[in-house]
Motif scaffolding. Sequence first.
Motif, PDB file in Angstrom:
ATOM      1  N   UNK A 111       0.825  -1.204   0.000  1.00  8.36           N
ATOM      2  CA  UNK A 111       0.000   0.000   0.000  1.00  8.36           C
ATOM      3  C   UNK A 111       0.860   1.255   0.000  1.00  8.36           C
ATOM      4  N   UNK A 112       1.878   1.281   0.871  1.00  5.61           N
ATOM      5  CA  UNK A 112       2.759   2.430   0.948  1.00  5.61           C
ATOM      6  C   UNK A 112       3.501   2.672  -0.352  1.00  5.61           C
ATOM      7  N   UNK A 113       3.919   1.581  -1.018  1.00  2.00           N
ATOM      8  CA  UNK A 113       4.662   1.722  -2.264  1.00  2.00           C
ATOM      9  C   UNK A 113       3.831   2.414  -3.335  1.00  2.00           C
ATOM     10  N   UNK A 114       2.605   1.986  -3.533  1.00  2.00           N
ATOM     11  CA  UNK A 114       1.800   2.553  -4.611  1.00  2.00           C
ATOM     12  C   UNK A 114       1.326   3.972  -4.303  1.00  2.00           C
ATOM     13  N   UNK A 115       1.122   4.281  -3.038  1.00  3.87           N
ATOM     14  CA  UNK A 115       0.827   5.666  -2.675  1.00  3.87           C
ATOM     15  C   UNK A 115       2.061   6.543  -2.924  1.00  3.87           C
ATOM     16  N   UNK A 116       3.231   6.037  -2.518  1.00  5.48           N
ATOM     17  CA  UNK A 116       4.463   6.781  -2.716  1.00  5.48           C
ATOM     18  C   UNK A 116       4.780   7.009  -4.184  1.00  5.48           C
ATOM     19  N   UNK A 117       4.510   6.002  -5.035  1.00  7.38           N
ATOM     20  CA  UNK A 117       4.798   6.136  -6.471  1.00  7.38           C
ATOM     21  C   UNK A 117       3.979   7.257  -7.098  1.00  7.38           C
ATOM     22  N   UNK A 118       2.765   7.445  -6.626  1.00  7.91           N
ATOM     23  CA  UNK A 118       1.941   8.536  -7.146  1.00  7.91           C
ATOM     24  C   UNK A 118       2.471   9.894  -6.695  1.00  7.91           C
ATOM     25  N   UNK A 119       3.026   9.935  -5.475  1.00  7.72           N
ATOM     26  CA  UNK A 119       3.622  11.180  -4.979  1.00  7.72           C
ATOM     27  C   UNK A 119       4.866  11.533  -5.792  1.00  7.72           C
ATOM     28  N   UNK A 120       5.701  10.530  -6.067  1.00  8.14           N
ATOM     29  CA  UNK A 120       6.943  10.746  -6.822  1.00  8.14           C
ATOM     30  C   UNK A 120       6.649  11.365  -8.184  1.00  8.14           C
ATOM     31  N   UNK A 121       5.583  10.908  -8.842  1.00  5.13           N
ATOM     32  CA  UNK A 121       5.237  11.418 -10.167  1.00  5.13           C
ATOM     33  C   UNK A 121       4.998  12.922 -10.169  1.00  5.13           C
ATOM     34  N   UNK A 122       4.586  13.442  -9.020  1.00  6.28           N
ATOM     35  CA  UNK A 122       4.217  14.848  -8.934  1.00  6.28           C
ATOM     36  C   UNK A 122       5.360  15.747  -8.460  1.00  6.28           C
ATOM     37  N   UNK A 123       6.532  15.174  -8.245  1.00  7.53           N
ATOM     38  CA  UNK A 123       7.678  15.950  -7.757  1.00  7.53           C
ATOM     39  C   UNK A 123       8.637  16.205  -8.921  1.00  7.53           C
ATOM     40  N   UNK A 124       9.043  17.444  -9.120  1.00 11.62           N
ATOM     41  CA  UNK A 124      10.000  17.770 -10.181  1.00 11.62           C
ATOM     42  C   UNK A 124      11.388  17.260  -9.804  1.00 11.62           C
TER      43      UNK A 124
END
Length: 235
Positions: free
Chosen positions: A200-213
Amino acid sequence: MGMAFFILGIAKSGIKGIGTIIVVVLAFVFDEKASTGILLPMLIAGDILAVTYYNRHAKWEYIWKLVPWMVVGVVVGVWIGNDVSEAVFKRLMAIIIILSVILMVFSEVRKSKLVPKNKWFARVSGLAAGFTTMIGNLAGPVANIYFLAMRFPKNEFIGTAAWVFFIINLFKMPFHIFVWKTVTVQSLVINATMLPLIILGFFIGAQIVKRISNLNYRRFILIVTAIGGVILLFR
């Protein structure tokens, strides 16, 4: 403890630098050495997710520069792991991490585009990362400094680091099972119950990473790595 493994999933998705928090939490729940065996199988589970998700971004040239020296560092860590003072080790590591961050911030402020070419930079980084990952799963800050110095874009940073740690964590496993005996049937039962939180943490984190320059990603890694060094210093 469940929150620590959820954070681990986020960390493995690419939100680097928060791994020190997990180490501290588990050390409070279990003793120092036992916590390394509890954490290792969960690290490998997170690594599997990371290498699957970011595989196409991995830079194998840099993986092969680091991994052999990390292997040597792991073996040294196994050999002297029972004799190293936890307090001295953590203080030394904290100082090294904080000084490294200061150097990286200086480089960022000067807008330097130079990448360290000296072979000894990779060798020393690999040895330090291997030793620290065996002693206390604390290689993250050391590796972060190395990959930041290589000036990787965000996804290449994550993909390359994912493969490095997957290989090294697999290499560490037999030592934890047969030498230190920190991975047991009981610890693996705990791991199995916590696995959904990592996913769960991995897939939430992956979505956050996409939004970081890329720029903000570098800044975030520097800040959180520095915080990790301070936590180690005063823990």
